[in-house]
Design an enzyme around this catalytic site. Structure first.
Site, mmCIF file in Angstrom:
data_model
loop_
_atom_site.group_PDB
_atom_site.id
_atom_site.type_symbol
_atom_site.label_atom_id
_atom_site.label_comp_id
_atom_site.label_asym_id
_atom_site.label_seq_id
_atom_site.Cartn_x
_atom_site.Cartn_y
_atom_site.Cartn_z
ATOM 1 N N LYS A 84 1.411 -27.018 51.018
ATOM 2 C CA LYS A 84 1.288 -25.632 51.503
ATOM 3 C C LYS A 84 2.222 -24.655 50.785
ATOM 4 O O LYS A 84 1.830 -23.537 50.473
ATOM 5 C CB LYS A 84 1.536 -25.583 53.010
ATOM 6 C CG LYS A 84 0.436 -26.273 53.802
ATOM 7 C CD LYS A 84 0.652 -26.160 55.289
ATOM 8 C CE LYS A 84 -0.398 -26.960 56.030
ATOM 9 N NZ LYS A 84 -0.306 -26.847 57.478
ATOM 10 N N ASP A 120 -2.583 -21.106 60.209
ATOM 11 C CA ASP A 120 -1.919 -21.968 61.205
ATOM 12 C C ASP A 120 -1.372 -21.161 62.395
ATOM 13 O O ASP A 120 -1.529 -21.561 63.549
ATOM 14 C CB ASP A 120 -0.769 -22.758 60.567
ATOM 15 C CG ASP A 120 -1.254 -23.985 59.802
ATOM 16 O OD1 ASP A 120 -2.369 -24.465 60.077
ATOM 17 O OD2 ASP A 120 -0.509 -24.468 58.930
HETATM 18 P P1 NAP Z 1 7.424 -30.260 57.280
HETATM 19 O O1 NAP Z 1 7.393 -28.921 56.605
HETATM 20 O O2 NAP Z 1 7.694 -31.476 56.476
HETATM 21 O O3 NAP Z 1 8.544 -30.155 58.456
HETATM 22 C C1 NAP Z 1 8.852 -31.263 59.244
HETATM 23 C C2 NAP Z 1 9.859 -30.857 60.330
HETATM 24 O O4 NAP Z 1 10.024 -31.980 61.189
HETATM 25 C C3 NAP Z 1 11.239 -30.499 59.801
HETATM 26 O O5 NAP Z 1 11.766 -29.495 60.609
HETATM 27 C C4 NAP Z 1 12.012 -31.814 59.965
HETATM 28 O O6 NAP Z 1 13.402 -31.637 60.165
HETATM 29 C C5 NAP Z 1 11.401 -32.349 61.229
HETATM 30 N N1 NAP Z 1 11.501 -33.814 61.313
HETATM 31 C C6 NAP Z 1 10.945 -34.719 60.465
HETATM 32 N N2 NAP Z 1 11.248 -35.980 60.881
HETATM 33 C C7 NAP Z 1 12.025 -35.847 61.985
HETATM 34 C C8 NAP Z 1 12.658 -36.780 62.857
HETATM 35 N N3 NAP Z 1 12.538 -38.107 62.672
HETATM 36 N N4 NAP Z 1 13.371 -36.311 63.905
HETATM 37 C C9 NAP Z 1 13.485 -34.981 64.114
HETATM 38 N N5 NAP Z 1 12.913 -34.044 63.320
HETATM 39 C C10 NAP Z 1 12.196 -34.474 62.268
HETATM 40 O O7 NAP Z 1 6.055 -30.546 58.051
HETATM 41 P P2 NAP Z 1 5.032 -29.484 58.694
HETATM 42 O O8 NAP Z 1 4.027 -29.057 57.681
HETATM 43 O O9 NAP Z 1 5.830 -28.427 59.380
HETATM 44 O O10 NAP Z 1 4.261 -30.398 59.749
HETATM 45 C C11 NAP Z 1 4.894 -30.833 60.937
HETATM 46 C C12 NAP Z 1 3.873 -31.398 61.896
HETATM 47 O O11 NAP Z 1 2.989 -30.362 62.302
HETATM 48 C C13 NAP Z 1 2.977 -32.483 61.280
HETATM 49 O O12 NAP Z 1 3.276 -33.707 61.897
HETATM 50 C C14 NAP Z 1 1.551 -32.097 61.616
HETATM 51 O O13 NAP Z 1 0.940 -33.112 62.382
HETATM 52 C C15 NAP Z 1 1.699 -30.870 62.480
HETATM 53 N N6 NAP Z 1 0.691 -29.827 62.141
HETATM 54 C C16 NAP Z 1 -0.402 -29.724 62.940
HETATM 55 C C17 NAP Z 1 -1.358 -28.746 62.681
HETATM 56 C C18 NAP Z 1 -2.558 -28.625 63.583
HETATM 57 O O14 NAP Z 1 -3.507 -27.935 63.206
HETATM 58 N N7 NAP Z 1 -2.563 -29.226 64.752
HETATM 59 C C19 NAP Z 1 -1.206 -27.880 61.592
HETATM 60 C C20 NAP Z 1 -0.064 -28.018 60.783
HETATM 61 C C21 NAP Z 1 0.878 -29.004 61.063
HETATM 62 P P3 NAP Z 1 14.448 -31.523 58.931
HETATM 63 O O15 NAP Z 1 14.431 -30.073 58.541
HETATM 64 O O16 NAP Z 1 15.737 -31.964 59.508
HETATM 65 O O17 NAP Z 1 13.944 -32.424 57.847
#
Ligand code: NAP
Length: 303
Positions: A84, A120
């Site tokens: 993204k 989103d």
């Molecule tokens: P991202 O940019 O990689 O961000 C991940 C976030 O999760 C960061 O803040 C990270 O913290 C935190 N994190 C990762 N592992 C962790 C752990 N073990 N314990 C605590 N915090 C943790 O990912 P993203 O694109 O934002 O996506 C996140 C989630 O949103 C995905 O799992 C996806 O399923 C969901 N999503 C859903 C939709 C939908 O349409 N339903 C759309 C988009 C995304 P740090 O900063 O400390 O690394």
């Protein structure tokens, strides 16, 4: 149509006459994506003779893959993890919302130009309205995570003037940076007692516990719970029955966060509705027409 296409397929692309693939989702991994059944149901319902496929694209392949889509006259693509943010730097232009969100999940290709969008945030707002019959402006929101999804969600909450927003993240500095970036939206006259309207908090049980009486909606925007064996980001013992809990994860009906919420007597749902609405908004961008939401939802529930 293949189950998963690759960059090599795009390089030797042969456009089929019947139901040509001219839309898709780029991800790494991408096998789990539910966008193809949802978007293909919409295309069929609207009698648009185009199909939507999955594309396994590594980060180093993204620029070439997008260029090939331009060359092969694609209608557009969706981007999922981890593309993204990088894709924002590869499009010809992006709308103001996408630029502010810092990433794009939708590209429309027109006249050989790539236009970037991020659906989103709006998809999330529609999902909250549908699931809980409330608008973001009436809510005090706790967002777990400060990555791409959190950023889009936090920006939407801020734009809709939510009453209060708290961001918690494992890496506290990122929560603080995101809150600071959105501070301009929270300088208005809404006053809600002692709790600040905008706050970044550390990823600690004591900090979560303190917030519970000052929050209406908790959003899990971390991948914690993608594996059903994970413990929930916030344990059931500190959740309260007045809460609404939205887990953006949609891979299982009851994610650990949803289960914890229900155990605490709260209302709790997974992220399928956000997936539906961000996809419907992408469809509307590509085809300038209303998306057939009912068919898309049916396809998602059957997938
Ligand atoms: P991202 O940019 O990689 O961000 C991940 C976030 O999760 C960061 O803040 C990270 O913290 C935190 N994190 C990762 N592992 C962790 C752990 N073990 N314990 C605590 N915090 C943790 O990912 P993203 O694109 O934002 O996506 C996140 C989630 O949103 C995905 O799992 C996806 O399923 C969901 N999503 C859903 C939709 C939908 O349409 N339903 C759309 C988009 C995304 P740090 O900063 O400390 O690394």
């Amino acid at each position: 149509m293949k189950e998963i296409y690759t960059l090599a397929d795009l390089r030797s692309w042969k456009k089929s006459v019947k139901h040509p693939v001219r839309l898709g989702v780029f991800g790494d991994p991408v096998a789990h994506s539910l966008s193809p059944p949802m978007q293909n149901a919409a295309l069929e319902q609207c009698r648009i003779d185009v199909r939507y496929a999955r594309f396994q694209v590594a980060p180093a392949e993204l620029a070439d893959a997008l260029d090939l889509c331009r060359k092969h006259d694609f209608v557009g693509v969706n981007l999922t993890l981890p593309h993204k943010i990088a894709a924002l730097g590869l499009v010809d232009d992006a709308d103001a919302n996408a630029k502010r969100a810092g990433g794009i999940n939708t590209i429309k290709i027109e006249g050989g130009r790539l236009h970037g969008f991020n659906t989103d945030g709006k998809g999330f707002a529609r999902a909250i309205r549908e699931e809980f019959s409330v608008d973001l402006r009436d809510l005090r929101v706790l967002i777990l995570g400060a990555g791409g999804a959190s950023r889009a969600i936090a920006l939407q909450c801020a734009r809709e003037h939510c009453e209060r927003m708290v961001i918690a993240n494992r890496t506290f500095e990122k929560a603080k940076a995101l809150a600071d970036d959105l501070r301009e939206f929270f300088v208005g006259p809404k006053v809600l007692g002692p709790a600040p309207r905008l706050q970044a908090i550390p990823w600690e049980e004591s900090a979560f516990r303190f917030q519970m009486g000052h929050i209406d909606l908790i959003v899990n925007a971390t991948p914690v719970g993608l594996d059903r064996r994970n413990t929930p980001p916030i344990p059931a013992r500190i959740l309260e029955p007045h809460l609404m809990i939205y887990d953006t994860i949609y891979t299982s009906d009851r994610t650990p966060m949803v289960t914890a919420g229900l155990e605490a007597g709260a209302r709790a749902v997974n992220g399928l509705s956000m997936l539906l609405h961000q996809g419907a908004l992408a469809f509307e961008i590509w085809f300038d027409r209303e998306a057939p939401i009912a068919e898309m939802k049916k396809a998602l529930l059957e997938s």
